[in-house]
Write an enzyme that holds these catalytic residues in place. Structure first.
Site, PDB file in Angstrom:
ATOM      1  N   ASP A   7       0.882  -1.061   0.090  1.00 41.30           N
ATOM      2  CA  ASP A   7       0.036  -0.012   0.064  1.00 41.30           C
ATOM      3  C   ASP A   7       0.940   1.181   0.135  1.00 41.30           C
ATOM      4  OD1 ASP A   7      -2.408   1.927   0.271  1.00 41.30           O
ATOM      5  OD2 ASP A   7      -1.685   1.716   2.462  1.00 41.30           O
ATOM      6  N   ASP A   9      -0.057   5.080   0.825  1.00 40.67           N
ATOM      7  CA  ASP A   9      -0.539   5.889   1.866  1.00 40.67           C
ATOM      8  C   ASP A   9      -0.561   5.289   3.322  1.00 40.67           C
ATOM      9  OD1 ASP A   9      -0.814   7.863  -0.270  1.00 40.67           O
ATOM     10  OD2 ASP A   9      -2.889   7.135  -0.714  1.00 40.67           O
ATOM     11  N   ASP A 179      -1.568  -0.542   6.254  1.00 40.41           N
ATOM     12  CA  ASP A 179      -1.507   0.218   7.469  1.00 40.41           C
ATOM     13  C   ASP A 179      -3.032   0.400   7.740  1.00 40.41           C
ATOM     14  OD1 ASP A 179      -2.850   3.240   7.297  1.00 40.41           O
ATOM     15  OD2 ASP A 179      -2.169   2.383   5.254  1.00 40.41           O
TER      16      ASP A 179
END
Length: 218
Positions: A7, A9, A179
């Protein structure tokens, strides 16, 4: 050979790339200041799992509607140099390098638009990016999207479609790094799931499932 999916961001970088991009556009006079507050409200919905990704993309792509792709590409290069590269987690760079030394294919998968994600992937030296398709008509951005959105279950769909097209490569295992609770489908899909700087809810999920937990700092 394995496949490593990161991922973008709050995983590879310490902030959100689209939020940073909109702030950059406003700072350069290319977008109205109100868009920052609009995006902030939408991001609150993202964190609670109630976001309409279509609304988010329509809002954040509005400043590009009618703009020539070559013009925007120049903006993006300047933006990545100033606002993205300094925010890459050192541990993320190390993890990418670890996978590359093993001979793994490294990809970014993100709910950001491909006009940002693809050049960020190039600057990070990874294989490529799976991102939300941003429509271009006659060399200008339309302000619309196309295809399956790389968001929540859509990430798994796009990843599966991409893997099916890699006729000369068969990946033994998939590693996923994220996250976000929104990436639970992606993390569950992977053979090895790594949770980065999780909030309490995602931390609990990771502990129950036996996933790796890591804390990356700038």
């Amino acid at each position: 050979m394995d496949l490593a999916i990161f991922d973008l961001d709050e995983t590879l970088i310490c902030e959100d790339s689209t939020s940073l991009w909109l702030r950059w556009l406003v700072s350069q006079g290319f977008a109205p200041e109100e868009i920052i507050q609009q995006e902030k409200i939408l991001m609150e919905q993202y964190h609670t799992g109630t976001l309409s990704i279509e609304e988010y993309m329509n809002t954040t792509l509005a400043p590009l509607a009618g703009m020539a792709t070559m013009t925007v590409e120049g903006w993006v290069r300047r933006f990545i140099h100033r606002d993205i590269m300094p925010r890459v987690f050192p541990a993320a760079r190390e993890r990418i390098a670890w996978h590359q030394q093993r001979g793994d294919t490294v990809m970014i998968i993100t709910a950001s638009g491909d006009h940002l994600a693809v050049p960020i992937a190039e600057r990070l030296g990874v294989h490529g990016a799976l991102a939300i398709g941003v429509e271009v008509v006659d060399e200008r951005y339309s302000g619309q999207t196309y295809g399956t959105m790389t968001y929540r279950e859509g990430k798994v769909t796009r990843l599966s479609d991409w893997k099916a097209l890699q006729q000369d490569q068969r990946f033994e295992r998939t590693w996923a790094y994220s996250d976000s609770m929104n990436d639970l489908p992606l993390l569950a899909h992977a053979d090895h799931a790594w949770v980065v700087n999780p909030n309490p809810l995602l931390l609990q999920e990771a502990q129950q499932r036996g996933w790796e937990v890591c804390n990356w700092a700038r």
